[in-house]
Design an enzyme around this catalytic site. Structure first.
Site, PDB file in Angstrom:
ATOM      1  N   ARG A 281      52.649 -44.644  20.088  1.00  0.00           N
ATOM      2  CA  ARG A 281      52.628 -46.063  20.220  1.00  0.00           C
ATOM      3  C   ARG A 281      54.147 -46.579  19.611  1.00  0.00           C
ATOM      4  NH1 ARG A 281      47.724 -47.325  16.230  1.00  0.00           N
ATOM      5  NH2 ARG A 281      48.802 -45.325  15.165  1.00  0.00           N
TER       6      ARG A 281
ATOM      7  N   TYR B   1      35.431 -40.035  10.000  1.00  0.00           N
ATOM      8  CA  TYR B   1      36.322 -39.136  10.450  1.00  0.00           C
ATOM      9  C   TYR B   1      35.701 -37.789  10.834  1.00  0.00           C
ATOM     10  CZ  TYR B   1      40.517 -36.394  10.343  1.00  0.00           C
ATOM     11  OH  TYR B   1      41.526 -35.427  10.728  1.00  0.00           O
TER      12      TYR B   1
END
Ligand code: 8X3
Length: 256
Positions: free
Chosen positions: A37, A156
């Site tokens: 990104r 997570y």
């Protein structure tokens, strides 16, 4: 297996384990398809990869959460980059360490969208070509968190348990083709991981690594390259690695 000229696609390659993996494959003379990104950081990694010996580097500005962008970026690869030999599904993150019943739902979505759905999108876009070409290796980044859940880490840890199931499922689904599937599951690695988890709180992030000689991103890159360079008939299903001062995702020995 010699990596000279092999096309290696690495997601999340602008920092941490992804960047170290890019440089480790560069040193083997691979051709690197680097996706991330953060375009600025990615171009620094690309420049370093050239210096370290990459045969060529092609950067892709990509957020793996964007399903259409993932598919488009694979479909529109220049012809000389289309035959991906090795996919390293590295993009991933943790956000927050709250009790499940007080956790931020935005944090959960970011983790699930990146670590599970993003990994699936990239896999779905890349693996069909590997099957058709009769050649390929998928290396997924898991975690000790995928086998033992710790307090505050339910979501997570769930994403990494999902990664493990996807890894095992893919290996079964490509059976009968020469495609190899590996999960590399690190314990504590000193990167921006904790800084990202704690939304930029440096002091809290630094405490995570206190008194432990953590793994480095280069240690993980080394394991990834090792798995990728085994003879073609050898599939390394899983590499689980921790610092010597870590027994599992819950148990550490910290120097006082
Ligand atoms: C990273 C390892 O234990 O900090 O996946 O979650 S841990």
């Amino acid at each position: 297996m010699n990596l000279q000229g092999k096309i290696v696609f690495i997601t999340g390659s602008s920092g941490g384990i992804g960047a170290a993996t890019a440089l480790a494959f560069a040193a083997q003379g691979a051709r690197l398809l680097l996706a991330a990104r953060r375009a600025g950081k990615l171009s620094s990694v690309a420049a370093l990869a050239h210096q370290r010996g990459a045969a060529a580097v092609h950067s892709i500005h990509l957020d793996v959460r964007n399903r259409r962008a993932v598919q488009d970026s694979i479909d529109t690869l220049p012809e000389e980059w289309a035959s991906i030999d090795i996919l390293v599904n590295n993009a991933g993150l943790s956000r927050g360490l709250e009790r499940l019943y007080t956790g931020r739902i935005e944090d959960w979505e970011e983790m699930i969208d990146t670590n599970v759905k993003g990994l699936l999108y990239v896999t779905r876009a890349v693996v069909p070509g590997m099957v058709v070409r009769g050649h390929g290796h998928v290396i997924n980044l898991g975690s000790t968190a995928g086998e033992l859940t710790y307090p505050g880490g339910a979501v997570y840890c769930a994403t990494k348990a999902a990664e493990r199931s996807i890894n095992d499922g893919l290996r079964q689904d490509v059976l009968g083709t020469p495609v190899r599937v590996t999960t590399v599951d690190p314990g504590m690695v000193e990167t921006d991981f904790s800084l990202v988890r704690f939304h930029g709180d440096k002091e809290r992030a630094a405490k995570v690594y206190q008194g432990v000689k953590a793994l480095t991103p280069e240690d993980i890159a080394d394991a990834i390259v090792w798995a990728a360079t085994r003879p073609a008939h050898v599939n390394i299903a899983r590499i689980l690695l921790t610092p010597v001062q870590q027994a599992n995702s819950l148990l550490f020995h910290r120097d006082s």
